[in-house]
Design a protein around this motif. Structure first.
Motif, mmCIF file in Angstrom:
data_model
loop_
_atom_site.group_PDB
_atom_site.id
_atom_site.type_symbol
_atom_site.label_atom_id
_atom_site.label_comp_id
_atom_site.label_asym_id
_atom_site.label_seq_id
_atom_site.Cartn_x
_atom_site.Cartn_y
_atom_site.Cartn_z
ATOM 1 N N PHE A 156 13.158 4.496 -0.707
ATOM 2 C CA PHE A 156 11.794 4.236 -0.233
ATOM 3 C C PHE A 156 10.896 5.442 -0.476
ATOM 4 N N PHE A 157 11.459 6.628 -0.300
ATOM 5 C CA PHE A 157 10.688 7.854 -0.522
ATOM 6 C C PHE A 157 10.195 7.924 -1.960
ATOM 7 N N SER A 158 11.069 7.554 -2.874
ATOM 8 C CA SER A 158 10.718 7.572 -4.291
ATOM 9 C C SER A 158 9.557 6.613 -4.578
ATOM 10 N N ARG A 159 9.672 5.401 -4.054
ATOM 11 C CA ARG A 159 8.605 4.416 -4.255
ATOM 12 C C ARG A 159 7.298 4.886 -3.640
ATOM 13 N N MET A 160 7.423 5.498 -2.481
ATOM 14 C CA MET A 160 6.256 5.990 -1.753
ATOM 15 C C MET A 160 5.514 7.037 -2.578
ATOM 16 N N GLN A 161 6.274 7.976 -3.146
ATOM 17 C CA GLN A 161 5.649 9.029 -3.951
ATOM 18 C C GLN A 161 4.956 8.429 -5.170
ATOM 19 N N HIS A 162 5.572 7.415 -5.767
ATOM 20 C CA HIS A 162 4.988 6.739 -6.911
ATOM 21 C C HIS A 162 3.634 6.126 -6.523
ATOM 22 N N LYS A 163 3.631 5.440 -5.395
ATOM 23 C CA LYS A 163 2.386 4.824 -4.902
ATOM 24 C C LYS A 163 1.307 5.877 -4.636
ATOM 25 N N MET A 164 1.739 7.019 -4.079
ATOM 26 C CA MET A 164 0.771 8.064 -3.748
ATOM 27 C C MET A 164 0.165 8.656 -5.024
ATOM 28 N N LEU A 165 0.968 8.774 -6.061
ATOM 29 C CA LEU A 165 0.466 9.265 -7.348
ATOM 30 C C LEU A 165 -0.632 8.351 -7.888
ATOM 31 N N GLU A 173 2.183 9.033 6.208
ATOM 32 C CA GLU A 173 1.494 10.021 7.055
ATOM 33 C C GLU A 173 2.443 11.117 7.514
ATOM 34 N N ARG A 174 3.683 10.738 7.809
ATOM 35 C CA ARG A 174 4.663 11.742 8.228
ATOM 36 C C ARG A 174 4.945 12.706 7.086
ATOM 37 N N TYR A 175 4.966 12.177 5.871
ATOM 38 C CA TYR A 175 5.178 13.040 4.711
ATOM 39 C C TYR A 175 4.032 14.040 4.556
ATOM 40 N N HIS A 176 2.802 13.565 4.742
ATOM 41 C CA HIS A 176 1.655 14.477 4.668
ATOM 42 C C HIS A 176 1.777 15.597 5.704
#
Lengths: 196, 196
Positions: free
Chosen positions: A182-191, A151-154
């Motif tokens: 963690f950021f990398s994994r997060m972006q992967h999940k969001m994709l 959410e913070r990234y959004h």
DNA sequence: CGTAAAACTTAATGTAGGTCAAGAAATTAC
DNA sequence: GTAATTTCTTGACCTACATTAAGTTTTACG
């Protein structure tokens, strides 16, 4: 041209006569920094308010384990300083570094204080941008207390849409308060989510 | 007496004539709140800067899961407002509540703006306290990004030594960003350490 | 260009702090 | 002064994110 940029950014908040504009511009010292060059290092006393006219700066601290934490970015049109050090004239904890080749205009603390007395409209201007800055740091603190990293990234994307493409991902990760891994994994999940 | 308190807090930063003091005091509206009474609720527009003359207020947000997060405390001698809402005059997200029976002095936004034009020294005063507030929120953000809950608690104790004894522990827990349960455990662990 | 450095990714494992539940202690309020 | 409410504590279990490590891709710059 950089004089226009800074004058425009001020006259969005207070009106200035031609004389006042000239006087203000005469106080500014232009300076350029190469990518990775430091504008300020922790332990130094901050002597200037820095206005970015091209490029981008980042303000960050280094914790006891050597990890960096991004406090703020200063892209074109933004002011940056170690506020604590600038106010107290004691050694600060902030590092300010150029993320790319960057041009700035420097306003010394002494000149800034003099300006407040000579032309109160400048005190008003800096009061207003300080208030805005306070509001956004309060919001960011609340976000850190109540939102997930995703959410913070959004929020970051909504607030700084232009920066997403120019900044290295590890800088964005640091700003929102997670590790690059963690950021990398997060972006992967969001994709994966977006594809559905 | 409360007039002395507020005048003293201002004259620590700018000097005021007797007339200026009188004029300022004439703009303030005293008001009292009972324990648990709300000074401001999220969704409302914030119309006043609030100065606490006795008791204590807390500013907090409520997240989407219903959890509260303390943004700040305002003990005697402090100002509080929903800065975002006060500046924009749009509905805010902050709740301000009395933690005990509390007396305040209210300065309306309109009067505050007028004061800035009539007596620039007041604009200076509010610029300075806004700058100080910005510095402390920046520091708190950095603390949240780089310190453990235990270290943040130590910082809280150093910065607000008087509040530790008067505030409910769950409020301190919320301020430093942990649950009451974890806070309780943490204190227990710290006690064991101290005994050694 | 080529190569060294920096940035990014993926995986396995670890941990600070959260959640849920339930009882004990302290405050409040009538 | 006591019932009701709120706050605090403790225990068992859970999860978002960190750490360590290793490999891959991208970027910088002589």
């Amino acid at each position: 041209m950089s004089a226009n940029l800074i004058i425009d950014s001020i006259t969005r908040h207070v009106q200035l006569s031609a004389d006042e504009q000239q006087h203000f511009l005469s106080l500014l010292k232009p300076k350029t920094y190469k990518r990775k060059q430091f504008v300020l290092q922790d332990g130094q006393v901050c002597k200037y308010s820095t206005f970015v006219t091209s490029g981008c700066l980042r303000g960050f601290t280094v914790d006891q384990n050597g990890f960096e934490h991004v406090l703020n970015f200063a892209p074109v049109g933004w002011w940056i300083a170690d506020m604590y050090s600038l106010l107290t004239q004691k050694p600060g904890i902030l590092n300010i570094e150029a993320l790319e080749d960057t041009e700035v205009l420097l306003l010394s603390k002494a000149d800034q204080e003099k300006l407040y007395h000579e032309i109160p409209k400048f005190e008003r201007f800096f009061r207003i941008i300080t208030e805005n800055s306070l509001v956004s740091f309060q919001q960011r603190l609340i976000d850190n207390l109540s939102l997930t990293a995703e959410e913070r990234y959004h929020n970051f994307c909504r607030r700084y849409p232009t920066l997403i493409y120019t900044l290295p991902k590890k800088q964005i990760a640091s700003y929102i308060g997670v590790t690059p891994e963690f950021f990398s994994r997060m972006q992967h999940k969001m994709l994966l989510k977006d594809k559905k």
